[in-house]
Enzyme design. Structure first.
Site, short mmCIF file in Angstrom:
data_model
loop_
_atom_site.label_atom_id
_atom_site.label_comp_id
_atom_site.label_asym_id
_atom_site.label_seq_id
_atom_site.Cartn_x
_atom_site.Cartn_y
_atom_site.Cartn_z
N ASP A 26 2.23 -6.92 2.29
CA ASP A 26 1.07 -6.17 2.79
C ASP A 26 1.55 -4.93 3.57
O ASP A 26 0.98 -4.58 4.60
CB ASP A 26 0.13 -7.03 3.62
CG ASP A 26 -1.20 -6.33 3.92
OD1 ASP A 26 -1.47 -5.26 3.33
OD2 ASP A 26 -1.96 -6.83 4.77
N HIS A 67 0.65 3.68 8.18
CA HIS A 67 -0.40 4.54 8.75
C HIS A 67 0.28 5.65 9.55
O HIS A 67 1.30 5.40 10.20
CB HIS A 67 -1.31 3.73 9.68
CG HIS A 67 -2.19 2.76 8.95
ND1 HIS A 67 -3.23 3.15 8.15
CD2 HIS A 67 -2.17 1.41 8.90
CE1 HIS A 67 -3.82 2.08 7.63
NE2 HIS A 67 -3.20 1.00 8.07
N HIS A 104 0.86 -1.18 0.00
CA HIS A 104 0.00 0.00 0.00
C HIS A 104 0.90 1.23 0.00
O HIS A 104 1.59 1.49 0.97
CB HIS A 104 -0.91 -0.01 1.23
CG HIS A 104 -1.81 -1.21 1.28
ND1 HIS A 104 -3.03 -1.25 0.65
CD2 HIS A 104 -1.65 -2.44 1.84
CE1 HIS A 104 -3.60 -2.43 0.83
NE2 HIS A 104 -2.78 -3.18 1.55
N HIS A 115 -2.71 -12.52 1.51
CA HIS A 115 -2.41 -12.65 2.96
C HIS A 115 -3.21 -13.72 3.71
O HIS A 115 -3.95 -13.40 4.63
CB HIS A 115 -2.52 -11.30 3.67
CG HIS A 115 -3.74 -10.45 3.39
ND1 HIS A 115 -5.01 -10.95 3.29
CD2 HIS A 115 -3.85 -9.11 3.20
CE1 HIS A 115 -5.86 -9.96 3.06
NE2 HIS A 115 -5.18 -8.84 3.00
N HIS A 142 -9.02 -10.47 -1.10
CA HIS A 142 -8.89 -10.28 0.36
C HIS A 142 -9.99 -11.13 0.98
O HIS A 142 -11.17 -10.78 0.92
CB HIS A 142 -9.07 -8.80 0.71
CG HIS A 142 -9.13 -8.50 2.17
ND1 HIS A 142 -8.19 -7.74 2.82
CD2 HIS A 142 -10.01 -8.86 3.14
CE1 HIS A 142 -8.49 -7.65 4.11
NE2 HIS A 142 -9.60 -8.32 4.32
N ASP A 202 -8.94 -5.16 -2.36
CA ASP A 202 -8.20 -5.38 -1.10
C ASP A 202 -8.49 -4.32 -0.05
O ASP A 202 -8.61 -3.13 -0.35
CB ASP A 202 -6.69 -5.42 -1.34
CG ASP A 202 -5.95 -5.72 -0.05
OD1 ASP A 202 -6.36 -6.66 0.64
OD2 ASP A 202 -5.00 -5.01 0.28
N ASN A 220 -5.35 -6.76 9.47
CA ASN A 220 -6.33 -7.66 8.86
C ASN A 220 -5.68 -8.46 7.76
O ASN A 220 -4.96 -7.89 6.96
CB ASN A 220 -7.49 -6.85 8.25
CG ASN A 220 -8.34 -6.20 9.30
OD1 ASN A 220 -8.40 -6.65 10.44
ND2 ASN A 220 -9.01 -5.12 8.92
N ASN A 254 -6.46 0.57 -3.01
CA ASN A 254 -7.36 1.19 -2.02
C ASN A 254 -6.85 2.56 -1.59
O ASN A 254 -6.69 2.86 -0.41
CB ASN A 254 -7.57 0.28 -0.79
CG ASN A 254 -6.29 0.01 0.00
OD1 ASN A 254 -5.19 0.06 -0.55
ND2 ASN A 254 -6.43 -0.29 1.28
C1 NCD Z 1 -4.49 -2.80 4.71
C2 NCD Z 1 -4.44 -1.29 4.58
O1 NCD Z 1 -4.10 -0.62 5.58
O2 NCD Z 1 -4.70 -0.75 3.51
N1 NCD Z 1 -4.61 -3.14 6.10
C3 NCD Z 1 -4.39 -4.35 6.67
O3 NCD Z 1 -4.67 -4.49 7.87
N2 NCD Z 1 -3.90 -5.35 6.01
C4 NCD Z 1 -5.60 -3.34 3.88
C5 NCD Z 1 -5.46 -4.80 3.52
O4 NCD Z 1 -4.42 -5.25 3.00
O5 NCD Z 1 -6.41 -5.55 3.71
ZN ZN Z 2 -6.07 -7.17 2.41
#
Ligand code: NCD
Ligand code: ZN
Length: 418
Positions: A295, A299, A53, A222, A169, A142, A268, A85
């Site tokens: 993944d 944040h 991401h 994942h 996902h 996802d 997740n 996303n």
């Molecule tokens: C991911 C995100 O922050 O975009 N978060 C996560 O907990 N894995 C989203 C995802 O990969 O499902």
């Molecule tokens: Zn995911």
């Protein structure tokens, strides 16, 4: 050198964007050449991440394509698939073009994935053919599963016709509910709402069945549970065109980390039990799980420094992935590199460009890895714009020393060059 053709000791000469020569007898560098020291190291094809991401457009406070690609290069990746996303999501040609533009000059080859549905709302299909024409090879909502089975079937029919991959996902939202950790004895004890393992299994089984009837190429993101691994194994034996990935954190950690109530471990699908972790490790070793994907989910501090229930799920991973699996797993290096380079390169449709082999004429997308280098993960010193790593303070063994992207040294002696 270690690549899909085996192990050997050799010198490598790179000219322009490509590998010019590989010699087991040794090479003397041409005048003026930059010489990168790889003594004590493995020279391998650059790693390929199927799942990260990069948050651009829209969440550049957490990451950008520039900073995320720099983190990727430092982790040994030469290609990464950027999840769609974003804000707005990559559900139309405009956003995909924006990502491709922003990726020019980045430290890694950034390949945007597209959404399956408009706005990731799970109601109408995204213009998949238009996105595929721009080079998008992986489609996913996802962050969430596609709840509507009829819509998922239609997405797979289109994907099959377009020759692209549906990446899933796997969490059934009606079962996962508002859970924030693995459901079980520990979630009861900690007083945190649980997300049951069966929410993953239900969607895995549904989509394996849909992949069987649509003949679509399905990739499961994942995976976290022993039951999901069993379902994939059975489907592969029955000839379903499925591949699956596992993350370094699901291989290295268990729900026990949650006893600290640290939101850094909220993700997740959630970290599971040690028997799930052991099943994932065995499935990685045997090849039932094809790939390791980060993944990488950056944040900003305020999204993590809040109550456990309100905190954003996800952790960073690009700079620690290879070191974590080398340190934590007793899996031969060849298998780890397969799962992080040449196998994901094929899944992402990048074979021939990324994933090796290290041979004359191939694009020089190369990682030089020092297997004995010990280092301590220090969040502030990582290149990601976000610091939400679950491995802060850990001593890891193995680190990327150099990374070459199309012949350009983008990491030299553990330092990013752009
Ligand atoms: C991911 C995100 O922050 O975009 N978060 C996560 O907990 N894995 C989203 C995802 O990969 O499902
Ligand atoms: Zn995911």
């Amino acid at each position: 050198m270690v690549d899909s053709t085996g192990r050997r000791r050799a010198d490598v000469l790179v000219k322009g964007e490509a590998i010019a020569a590989v010699s087991e007898a040794g090479l003397s560098p041409p005048a003026g050449a930059l010489v990168l020291d790889a003594s004590g190291c493995f020279v391998t094809p650059g790693l390929v991440d199927l799942h990260c991401h990069l948050r651009e457009p829209g969440d550049e406070e957490a990451e950008s394509i520039e900073t995320g690609a720099r983190a990727a290069a430092l982790g040994g990746f030469t290609a990464v698939v950027a999840m769609p996303n974003t804000q707005p999501p990559a559900d139309c040609a405009g956003v995909v073009r924006q990502v491709l533009d922003a990726a020019k000059g980045a430290c890694a080859d950034v390949r945007p994935a597209g959404t399956l549905t408009v706005g990731r709302e799970g109601k109408r299909l995204a213009p998949m053919a238009e996105l595929a024409a721009l080079g998008v090879k992986i489609f996913t909502d996802d962050g969430a599963g596609v709840a509507d089975a009829g819509l998922m079937r239609r997405a797979m029919e289109y994907a099959s016709a377009l020759g692209v991959v549906v990446a899933d996902h796997c969490e059934d939202a009606s079962l996962a509910g508002s859970g924030v950790m693995n459901e079980g004895a520990l979630s009861s004890r900690l007083g945190l709402p649980g997300r049951p393992a069966v929410s993953e299994e239900v969607m895995v089984l549904r989509d394996l069945a849909l992949a069987r009837v649509t003949k679509a190429r399905l990739h499961l993101l994942h995976l976290s549970t022993a039951e999901a691994v069993g379902a994939v194994q059975a489907a592969k034996a029955a000839g379903v065109a499925v591949t699956a990935e596992v993350t370094p954190h699901h291989l290295a950690l268990t729900e026990d980390a949650l006893s600290s109530y640290s939101t850094l471990y909220k993700v997740n699908p959630p970290l599971r039990t040690s028997s799930d972790r052991d099943a994932l490790r065995a499935a990685l070793a045997s090849g039932v799980l094809d790939a390791i994907a980060t993944d990488h989910a950056p944040h900003p501090p305020q999204a993590k420094e809040t109550s456990f229930c309100d905190a954003a799920p996800g952790m960073t991973g690009l700079e620690t992935a290879l070191s974590v699996v080398m340190t934590e797993l007793e899996v031969p290096l060849e298998r780890l590199l397969a799962a992080m380079s040449w196998v994901p390169a094929r899944i992402a449709g990048l074979w021939g460009v990324h994933g090796g082999p290290v041979a004359p004429g191939s694009p020089a997308n190369i990682c030089v890895l020092d297997p004995s280098r010990r280092w301590v993960v220090s969040p502030a010193r990582l290149a990601s714009r976000s610091t939400n790593t679950a491995f802060a303070g850990r001593e890891l063994t193995g680190k990327v020393r150099h990374t070459l992207l199309f012949g350009e040294p983008v990491v030299v002696d553990e330092e990013a060059q752009r």
